[in-house]
Design a protein around this motif. Structure first.
Motif, PDB file in Angstrom:
ATOM      1  N   ASP B  71      -2.677  49.381  14.579  1.00 14.19           N
ATOM      2  CA  ASP B  71      -2.515  48.570  13.382  1.00 14.19           C
ATOM      3  C   ASP B  71      -2.977  49.350  12.152  1.00 14.19           C
ATOM      4  O   ASP B  71      -2.309  49.389  11.115  1.00 14.19           O
ATOM      5  CB  ASP B  71      -3.341  47.291  13.559  1.00 14.19           C
ATOM      6  N   ASP B  78       1.965  52.659   5.590  1.00 14.18           N
ATOM      7  CA  ASP B  78       2.599  51.751   4.657  1.00 14.18           C
ATOM      8  C   ASP B  78       2.158  51.979   3.221  1.00 14.18           C
ATOM      9  O   ASP B  78       2.855  51.625   2.291  1.00 14.18           O
ATOM     10  CB  ASP B  78       2.236  50.325   5.065  1.00 14.18           C
ATOM     11  N   VAL B  81       4.037  53.498  -0.502  1.00 17.84           N
ATOM     12  CA  VAL B  81       5.452  53.165  -0.654  1.00 17.84           C
ATOM     13  C   VAL B  81       5.599  52.469  -2.000  1.00 17.84           C
ATOM     14  O   VAL B  81       5.116  51.365  -2.185  1.00 17.84           O
ATOM     15  CB  VAL B  81       5.915  52.201   0.457  1.00 17.84           C
ATOM     16  N   TYR B  82       6.227  53.154  -2.939  1.00 12.83           N
ATOM     17  CA  TYR B  82       6.381  52.542  -4.245  1.00 12.83           C
ATOM     18  C   TYR B  82       7.826  52.177  -4.474  1.00 12.83           C
ATOM     19  O   TYR B  82       8.720  52.788  -3.926  1.00 12.83           O
ATOM     20  CB  TYR B  82       5.903  53.490  -5.346  1.00 12.83           C
ATOM     21  N   VAL B  83       7.977  51.194  -5.272  1.00 13.72           N
ATOM     22  CA  VAL B  83       9.333  50.776  -5.577  1.00 13.72           C
ATOM     23  C   VAL B  83       9.900  51.724  -6.630  1.00 13.72           C
ATOM     24  O   VAL B  83       9.251  52.003  -7.626  1.00 13.72           O
ATOM     25  CB  VAL B  83       9.301  49.349  -6.133  1.00 13.72           C
ATOM     26  N   LYS B  85      11.380  52.846  -9.678  1.00 12.02           N
ATOM     27  CA  LYS B  85      11.463  52.101 -10.933  1.00 12.02           C
ATOM     28  C   LYS B  85      12.884  52.066 -11.487  1.00 12.02           C
ATOM     29  O   LYS B  85      13.246  51.198 -12.250  1.00 12.02           O
ATOM     30  CB  LYS B  85      10.526  52.726 -11.964  1.00 12.02           C
ATOM     31  N   ARG B  91      15.449  42.633  -6.631  1.00 11.66           N
ATOM     32  CA  ARG B  91      15.184  43.109  -5.276  1.00 11.66           C
ATOM     33  C   ARG B  91      15.411  42.015  -4.244  1.00 11.66           C
ATOM     34  O   ARG B  91      15.114  40.859  -4.484  1.00 11.66           O
ATOM     35  CB  ARG B  91      13.741  43.616  -5.211  1.00 11.66           C
ATOM     36  N   ARG B 116      10.028  47.410   3.205  1.00  5.80           N
ATOM     37  CA  ARG B 116       9.320  47.781   1.996  1.00  5.80           C
ATOM     38  C   ARG B 116       9.822  49.132   1.500  1.00  5.80           C
ATOM     39  O   ARG B 116      10.007  49.360   0.322  1.00  5.80           O
ATOM     40  CB  ARG B 116       7.822  47.841   2.264  1.00  5.80           C
ATOM     41  N   ARG B 121      11.475  43.075  -1.296  1.00  5.47           N
ATOM     42  CA  ARG B 121      10.222  42.332  -1.342  1.00  5.47           C
ATOM     43  C   ARG B 121      10.019  41.713   0.027  1.00  5.47           C
ATOM     44  O   ARG B 121      10.915  41.078   0.559  1.00  5.47           O
ATOM     45  CB  ARG B 121      10.283  41.259  -2.419  1.00  5.47           C
ATOM     46  N   VAL B 122       8.846  41.933   0.580  1.00  5.81           N
ATOM     47  CA  VAL B 122       8.588  41.531   1.955  1.00  5.81           C
ATOM     48  C   VAL B 122       7.485  40.486   2.003  1.00  5.81           C
ATOM     49  O   VAL B 122       6.427  40.676   1.411  1.00  5.81           O
ATOM     50  CB  VAL B 122       8.132  42.735   2.806  1.00  5.81           C
ATOM     51  N   ARG B 123       7.767  39.386   2.642  1.00  5.30           N
ATOM     52  CA  ARG B 123       6.668  38.467   2.921  1.00  5.30           C
ATOM     53  C   ARG B 123       6.473  38.464   4.428  1.00  5.30           C
ATOM     54  O   ARG B 123       7.308  37.987   5.177  1.00  5.30           O
ATOM     55  CB  ARG B 123       6.990  37.072   2.395  1.00  5.30           C
ATOM     56  N   TYR B 124       5.356  39.064   4.826  1.00  2.21           N
ATOM     57  CA  TYR B 124       5.038  39.194   6.249  1.00  2.21           C
ATOM     58  C   TYR B 124       4.114  38.050   6.609  1.00  2.21           C
ATOM     59  O   TYR B 124       2.962  38.044   6.230  1.00  2.21           O
ATOM     60  CB  TYR B 124       4.388  40.560   6.463  1.00  2.21           C
TER      61      TYR B 124
END
Ligand code: B12
Lengths: 253, 220
Positions: B71, B78, B81-83, B85, B91, B116, B121-124
């Motif tokens: 983990d 992880d 990791v940038y989005v 721009k 997104r 990601r 956009r991730v909602r885990y």
């Protein structure tokens, strides 16, 4: 198969080499639904382990396996299986459930972990939003105002740091090119701190503009700025005029 | 070659050596893409740990430790990791969850990382999520994709139920089902135009490249 009284009240079985249950203690029924063959109690992921480890060749043995409970509606139960072959034909099995607390703790830990990671990403999203706001703010810190057909005014606002200067740079160069001016008045009146990194980027911008044949006139320099700019010895052919008023008189008649 | 890496990593995980595990993965990362590490090194390392358990060489307690270290390694992979721009367009959103009672979540975490990195956009929501909680979150957030993960065979009825419920959602999100359960059992009868059964990250990547599901198509 026969019910036996067990001196220790623990789940206890005697099986033969075909895993058929010959005897069982009543405690077995408290942890699983008894069946005539031991393998039918065993979770599918533990079957091959049982086949391998419950064998007369391994006279005494202890293994961890999962067994079914509650008509398979519940998750399998993790137990320690103690094996003792009385002879070549019969083995005694003790089925001791693992401490439930470990599993409870795992569940709580798992939940905490999910919460942490979600908080983490919510924070990250907020940070991204904030960054966008800063970018936007930076872009607005250098409006390009056309004063006449030959002259434009660029008042700068706030602190001059490199991040802001980079953001400004693109807009400024593009506007300057499109507007086709001879002179750009850069007004520092509303500028707070000048950072070293910021002035270096500023220098690049000025250089690019002068290559485009545009003269830069810096106005509104206060003593603090003057010192910073001097330290850098910007020998860029910048012109300095003390006030906006004078500059406009000179360049816009 | 691969097996050597896998077993070396499994060794660090089991011994609780998170520094070594991280260093090892970082080193591999200079030569291999993240997807490869997830799919061909870390996942097999965990499966290998499962084999050791079946061979009676380790116990579930060891698996807990290995899981915690794994983990940690995944979290480390992880970060950073940038989005991009430059992508100013809206997104896409994905919600990821394990079914109720499920505690196997490492795979789900990799899927989160996968999206990601794609700039989604991730909602885990994590494992072990009751259906009504999940539904609440999903209704509020309106994701384009919902990912469900399950490992144990016992979860089949719940996976089925979730899939049915999510298929009724008004904005018609795509549903993807993954985890050990789909590797082990044939779930092809769950497949519909909007529901995909995915065996691993490579298959997930393929799904996106082909843009099979409408919303997954970047241009939509
Ligand atoms: C480590 C482990 C654990 C860890 C959990 C680790 C964790 N937090 O994730 C712990 C110790 C907590 C654990 C607990 C249990 N476990 Co366990 N566990 C394992 C083990 C050894 C490895 C699992 C793993 O981490 N795999 C690595 C991940 C990355 O692989 P993956 O999940 O398949 O994910 C990949 C793909 O499937 C995909 N994917 C995953 N999810 C999704 C979702 C989407 C949307 C997509 C697109 C893709 C995708 O992405 C990944 C990369 O490709 C397996 C053995 C095995 N062969 O699987 C047993 C195993 C799964 N466990 C098993 C069991 C029985 C249990 C327990 C019930 C034991 C018990 N009685 O306590 C409990 C269950 C608790 C619960 N309520 O869920 C059995 C299941 C048997 C069965 N009947 O199905 C197995 C097979 C072991 C065995 N041989 O008996 N376990």
């Amino acid at each position: 198969m026969k019910l036996v009284e067990n001196i220790f009240s623990v789940p206890y079985l005697i099986i033969n080499r075909q895993y058929e249950v010959l005897y069982f203690s009543k405690e077995v029924e408290e942890i699983t639904d008894l069946s005539s063959n031991f393998l039918e109690l065993v979770d599918e992921g533990s079957i091959s382990k049982v086949q391998e480890e419950v064998s007369p060749a391994k006279n005494k043995n202890k293994v961890e396996i999962n067994i079914y409970q509650g008509e398979r509606k519940l998750d399998p139960l993790l137990i320690d299986l103690y094996i003792h072959w009385k002879n070549d034909l019969q083995a005694e099995l003790l089925l001791i459930p693992k401490d439930q607390r470990i599993s409870d703790i795992t569940v709580s830990l798992g939940e905490l972990r999910s919460r942490l990671s979600n908080t983490n990403f919510e924070l990250l999203e907020e940070k991204e939003k904030l960054q966008e706001a800063i970018d936007e703010n930076n872009r607005l810190s250098a409006p390009f105002i056309e004063l006449s057909s030959t002259t434009a005014l660029v008042p700068l606002f706030g602190d001059l740091n490199d991040e802001k200067m980079y953001t400004i740079s693109d807009n400024l160069l593009e506007a300057a090119q499109q507007a086709d001016k001879e002179t750009i008045l850069v007004d520092l009146t509303a500028v707070g701190d000048i950072h070293h990194d910021g002035i270096v980027v500023f220098q690049n911008i000025v250089q690019s503009l002068s290559y485009m044949g545009i003269e830069i006139v810096v106005i509104g320099v206060n003593p603090d700025h003057a010192q910073k700019i001097n330290q850098l010895q910007l020998k860029l052919g910048l012109r300095f005029i003390s006030s906006l008023h004078k500059a406009i008189q000179k360049y816009c008649q | 070659m691969n097996k050597k890496y896998t077993e070396e990593l499994a060794g660090y995980l089991l011994k609780g050596k998170e520094d070594e595990a991280v260093a090892f993965v970082d080193e591999l990362l200079t030569n291999y893409p993240k997807l490869y590490l997830f799919e061909d090194i870390i996942t097999p390392a965990m499966y290998h740990i499962g084999v050791l358990w079946e061979r009676n060489e380790i116990t579930v307690a060891d698996e807990h430790l290995a899981t915690a270290v794994c983990d940690f390694v995944l979290s480390r992979l992880d970060t950073g990791v940038y989005v991009d721009k430059a992508t100013k367009q809206k997104r896409k959103k994905v919600v990821l969850l394990g079914v109720e009672e499920e505690q196997h979540y490492l795979g789900l975490k990799m899927v989160a990382s996968f999206y990601r990195e794609k700039g989604w956009r991730v909602r885990y929501l994590g494992p072990n999520l009751p259906l009504d909680h999940a539904l609440n979150q999903i209704n509020q957030w309106k994701p384009d994709v919902i990912g469900i993960s399950a490992a144990l065979s016992y979860r089949l009825p719940m996976v089925k139920k979730m899939t049915e419920v999510f298929s009724q959602l008004k904005w018609n999100p795509a549903i993807i089902i993954g985890g050990r359960i789909v590797k082990k059992y044939d779930l092809s009868n769950f497949e519909t135009e909007r529901t995909h059964v995915i065996k691993g990250l490579n298959e997930l990547e393929e799904l996106h490249i082909k843009g099979k599901a409408g919303v997954m198509d970047e241009t939509s």
